[in-house]
Motif scaffolding. Structure first.
Motif, PDB file in Angstrom:
ATOM      1  N   MET A   1       0.855  -1.194   0.000  1.00 25.86           N
ATOM      2  CA  MET A   1       0.000   0.000   0.000  1.00 25.86           C
ATOM      3  C   MET A   1       0.883   1.234   0.000  1.00 25.86           C
ATOM      4  SD  MET A   1      -2.948   1.077   2.771  1.00 25.86           S
ATOM      5  CE  MET A   1      -3.898  -0.390   2.403  1.00 25.86           C
ATOM      6  N   THR A   2       0.625   2.185  -0.871  1.00 25.81           N
ATOM      7  CA  THR A   2       1.440   3.387  -0.954  1.00 25.81           C
ATOM      8  C   THR A   2       1.169   4.298   0.228  1.00 25.81           C
ATOM      9  OG1 THR A   2      -0.202   4.640  -2.201  1.00 25.81           O
ATOM     10  CG2 THR A   2       1.325   3.255  -3.460  1.00 25.81           C
ATOM     11  N   GLY A   3       2.107   5.258   0.431  1.00 25.58           N
ATOM     12  CA  GLY A   3       1.943   6.212   1.517  1.00 25.58           C
ATOM     13  C   GLY A   3       0.669   7.016   1.374  1.00 25.58           C
ATOM     14  N   ARG A   4       0.347   7.433   0.133  1.00 20.39           N
ATOM     15  CA  ARG A   4      -0.848   8.268  -0.056  1.00 20.39           C
ATOM     16  C   ARG A   4      -2.116   7.465   0.225  1.00 20.39           C
ATOM     17  NH1 ARG A   4      -1.759  13.044  -1.837  1.00 20.39           N
ATOM     18  NH2 ARG A   4       0.433  13.292  -2.386  1.00 20.39           N
ATOM     19  N   SER A   5      -2.197   6.225  -0.276  1.00 23.31           N
ATOM     20  CA  SER A   5      -3.401   5.439  -0.013  1.00 23.31           C
ATOM     21  C   SER A   5      -3.494   5.062   1.457  1.00 23.31           C
ATOM     22  CB  SER A   5      -3.405   4.176  -0.886  1.00 23.31           C
ATOM     23  OG  SER A   5      -2.283   3.356  -0.616  1.00 23.31           O
ATOM     24  N   TYR A   6      -2.342   4.817   2.092  1.00 21.34           N
ATOM     25  CA  TYR A   6      -2.325   4.549   3.527  1.00 21.34           C
ATOM     26  C   TYR A   6      -2.894   5.757   4.273  1.00 21.34           C
ATOM     27  CZ  TYR A   6      -0.504   1.760   7.435  1.00 21.34           C
ATOM     28  OH  TYR A   6      -0.373   0.957   8.522  1.00 21.34           O
ATOM     29  N   LEU A 219       0.534  12.559  33.697  1.00 23.30           N
ATOM     30  CA  LEU A 219       1.333  11.716  32.805  1.00 23.30           C
ATOM     31  C   LEU A 219       0.937  12.015  31.376  1.00 23.30           C
ATOM     32  CD1 LEU A 219       3.354   9.350  32.452  1.00 23.30           C
ATOM     33  CD2 LEU A 219       1.382   7.803  32.567  1.00 23.30           C
ATOM     34  N   ALA A 220       1.924  12.270  30.508  1.00 21.13           N
ATOM     35  CA  ALA A 220       1.695  12.491  29.081  1.00 21.13           C
ATOM     36  C   ALA A 220       2.362  11.358  28.299  1.00 21.13           C
ATOM     37  CB  ALA A 220       2.269  13.831  28.643  1.00 21.13           C
ATOM     38  N   LEU A 221       1.632  10.813  27.326  1.00 20.82           N
ATOM     39  CA  LEU A 221       2.137   9.723  26.494  1.00 20.82           C
ATOM     40  C   LEU A 221       2.035  10.123  25.031  1.00 20.82           C
ATOM     41  CD1 LEU A 221       0.348   6.747  28.282  1.00 20.82           C
ATOM     42  CD2 LEU A 221       2.707   7.507  28.619  1.00 20.82           C
ATOM     43  N   LEU A 222       2.934   9.583  24.227  1.00 23.39           N
ATOM     44  CA  LEU A 222       2.993   9.984  22.821  1.00 23.39           C
ATOM     45  C   LEU A 222       3.494   8.823  21.972  1.00 23.39           C
ATOM     46  CD1 LEU A 222       4.510  13.180  21.295  1.00 23.39           C
ATOM     47  CD2 LEU A 222       5.615  11.006  20.827  1.00 23.39           C
ATOM     48  N   TYR A 223       2.882   8.661  20.799  1.00 23.49           N
ATOM     49  CA  TYR A 223       3.375   7.722  19.800  1.00 23.49           C
ATOM     50  C   TYR A 223       3.317   8.396  18.442  1.00 23.49           C
ATOM     51  CZ  TYR A 223       3.500   3.838  16.475  1.00 23.49           C
ATOM     52  OH  TYR A 223       3.816   3.020  15.421  1.00 23.49           O
ATOM     53  N   VAL A 224       4.457   8.416  17.733  1.00 22.15           N
ATOM     54  CA  VAL A 224       4.554   9.020  16.407  1.00 22.15           C
ATOM     55  C   VAL A 224       4.970   7.932  15.426  1.00 22.15           C
ATOM     56  CG1 VAL A 224       5.548  10.853  14.994  1.00 22.15           C
ATOM     57  CG2 VAL A 224       5.314  11.186  17.464  1.00 22.15           C
ATOM     58  N   PRO A 225       4.047   7.395  14.634  1.00 24.61           N
ATOM     59  CA  PRO A 225       4.447   6.427  13.601  1.00 24.61           C
ATOM     60  C   PRO A 225       5.043   7.166  12.409  1.00 24.61           C
ATOM     61  CG  PRO A 225       2.070   6.780  13.537  1.00 24.61           C
ATOM     62  CD  PRO A 225       2.594   7.623  14.662  1.00 24.61           C
ATOM     63  N   ARG A 226       6.235   6.794  12.029  1.00 30.83           N
ATOM     64  CA  ARG A 226       6.908   7.456  10.915  1.00 30.83           C
ATOM     65  C   ARG A 226       7.287   6.436   9.854  1.00 30.83           C
ATOM     66  NH1 ARG A 226      10.654   9.776  14.900  1.00 30.83           N
ATOM     67  NH2 ARG A 226       9.872  11.790  15.670  1.00 30.83           N
ATOM     68  N   ARG A 227       7.422   6.952   8.639  1.00 30.39           N
ATOM     69  CA  ARG A 227       7.839   6.121   7.523  1.00 30.39           C
ATOM     70  C   ARG A 227       9.343   6.232   7.287  1.00 30.39           C
ATOM     71  NH1 ARG A 227       3.517   4.334   4.823  1.00 30.39           N
ATOM     72  NH2 ARG A 227       1.528   5.354   5.281  1.00 30.39           N
ATOM     73  N   GLY A 232       9.192   3.802   2.178  1.00 29.34           N
ATOM     74  CA  GLY A 232       7.804   4.243   2.264  1.00 29.34           C
ATOM     75  C   GLY A 232       6.997   3.509   3.311  1.00 29.34           C
ATOM     76  N   ASP A 233       7.624   2.597   4.059  1.00 27.07           N
ATOM     77  CA  ASP A 233       6.914   1.792   5.057  1.00 27.07           C
ATOM     78  C   ASP A 233       7.048   2.411   6.449  1.00 27.07           C
ATOM     79  OD1 ASP A 233       6.250  -0.093   3.124  1.00 27.07           O
ATOM     80  OD2 ASP A 233       8.119  -1.211   3.438  1.00 27.07           O
TER      81      ASP A 233
END
Length: 442
Positions: A1-6, A219-227, A232-233
């Motif tokens: 799956m491409t980044g744009r369609s994702y 408490l502060a929590l954070l998740y940043v999913p990056r490619r 491109g994954d």
């Protein structure tokens, strides 16, 4: 799956989640649609800039002199308030920018493709790149050699809240840390120390949560999913996961942070307190590198104090800030050979080549509608410096004019005066520039 369609599927997921939650709320509250409260706003900003690349810099290969640039920026903001349990926020941006800097930068990239792949352009002349973000929400509408027109979504997030805290999903902005210009705890989408446009950070796709712990803090929590830009994954080694504990003890506030950012492990601590009529802040991070690196890691430390006062019946405000990191190198030919430092610069976790800096700002309110600022960033070891004078005039209730300059000073082989890149005859000399911005808020 491409980044744009994702990205499109993720947007659909967020909108579906919003409909699901709103449907639940509607089932329990028959007047939910009556409580739906939209809020609109935004601004239109016109920018002009004059730049003077140094005759000794690499720009002399494409012609120096006076470069003229311009840009227009439209931001439309919408908030939907769902009673007291949620907010859905969207910011749309449309940019038109171009001029000599873009044209000369692209010409230089053709001459020296091995050094300037993709062009060498000052901030604002190149479209914002979403290649690391989960969602590709930036699209170039049209571009030519000298100008580009593009649009994007800079905010797209749902906030759920109750008495225990908040959960926010989508494209958003977040600031951690205590720095004024240098902020080592702000790992995820920080401002550069020389940024004068601080109205909005560029949004990142992330999930954040704030959980109240009662009298013991928050408490502060954070998740940043990056490619990974190369594949491109979405990859764990490109992403970020972090937590921060905030505690108030008397008049002093404390922060403790632990994070995994890319493949680096980061621990941080900070504090904010008061000394007489002044406020002081301090922060420190240790960034540990993966085991295969030659260096184990580095420290970054910042401390500042700010104060407001009255002189000659005028309101003044100022701060002084010191910053130090152990990753930089005051021999700049060695600094640009350091892959860890270059990665930190690319990712925005560092913004300087050297180690020790002193910075400050003074503001005087000449009139309730007219203020003058001077910001100075000094490399102590060189020495070299950046001077940023500017003035802001509130012309009407909804219109503001800002004019200023960024001036670099220093001798040969200094960070802000310029130095020669290793194994080349290319001189890295920053360009002085003037700018004027007219902003209409609505």
């Amino acid at each position: 799956m491409t980044g744009r369609s994702y990205g499109r599927w993720t947007v659909a997921f967020l909108l579906g989640g919003w409909l699901l939650v709103s449907g639940s709320a509607a089932a329990s509250d028959k007047s939910w649609y009556d409580n739906l409260s939209p809020e609109w706003g935004g601004h239109l900003r016109l920018r002009g800039m004059l730049a003077w690349p140094d005759d000794e810099s690499v720009y002399n290969r494409v012609g120096t002199g006076t470069w003229i640039d311009g840009a227009g920026e439209l931001r439309l903001k919408n908030r939907l308030f769902f009673s007291d349990w949620g907010i859905f926020e969207t910011h749309y941006e449309l940019f038109l920018s171009g001029g000599d800097t873009r044209e000369k930068g692209r010409e230089l990239a053709r001459i020296l493709p091995e050094r300037f792949d993709g062009g060498l352009e000052l901030s604002g002349t190149r479209p914002i790149d979403d290649n690391r973000r989960l969602l590709d929400l930036t699209e170039v509408i049209d571009e030519e050699e000298q100008w580009v027109l593009y649009h994007r979504l800079d905010r797209l997030f749902l906030t759920l809240r109750n008495e225990r805290g908040t959960l926010r999903l989508g494209r958003q902005a977040l600031t951690w840390g205590t720095g004024m210009l240098f902020n080592p705890m702000d790992l995820f989408n920080p401002f550069a120390p020389t940024d004068v446009d601080r109205d909005y950070k560029v949004g990142d796709d992330m999930a954040t949560a704030r959980i109240s712990l009662g009298s013991t803090g928050e408490l502060a929590l954070l998740y940043v999913p990056r490619r990974n830009p190369e594949t491109g994954d979405v990859e764990w080694d490109s992403s970020a996961l972090a937590g921060k504990y905030h505690l108030i003890a008397g008049t002093t506030e404390y922060d403790l942070m632990a994070a995994r950012n890319y493949r680096n492990t980061v621990f941080g601590a900070g504090a904010v307190g008061y000394l007489g009529g002044a406020a002081w802040r301090t922060g420190m991070t240790w960034t540990g590198f993966p085991s295969e690196r030659n260096r184990k890691g580095y420290f970054a430390v910042v401390g500042n104090i700010d104060y407001s006062w009255v002189w000659w019946q005028k309101n003044f405000y100022g701060f002084l800030e010191a910053y130090y990191n152990t990753l930089g190198d005051d021999t700049y030919s060695d600094a640009v050979r350091n892959p860890d430092l270059m990665r930190a610069l690319e990712r925005g976790t560092l913004f300087t080549l050297g180690r020790l800096y002193l910075a400050g700002q003074v503001m005087v309110e000449i009139h309730p509608l007219f203020s003058v600022y001077l910001t100075v960033i000094q490399n102590i070891r060189d020495p070299s410096a950046v001077f940023q004078p500017r003035c802001i005039w509130s012309m009407t209730q909804n219109m503001e004019l800002m004019a200023g300059a960024t001036i670099f000073t220093g001798g040969p082989d200094t960070e802000y005066g310029g130095f020669t890149l290793p194994e080349s005859d290319i001189a890295a000399v920053p360009a002085d520039h003037l700018y004027i911005w007219l902003t209409w808020y609505f």
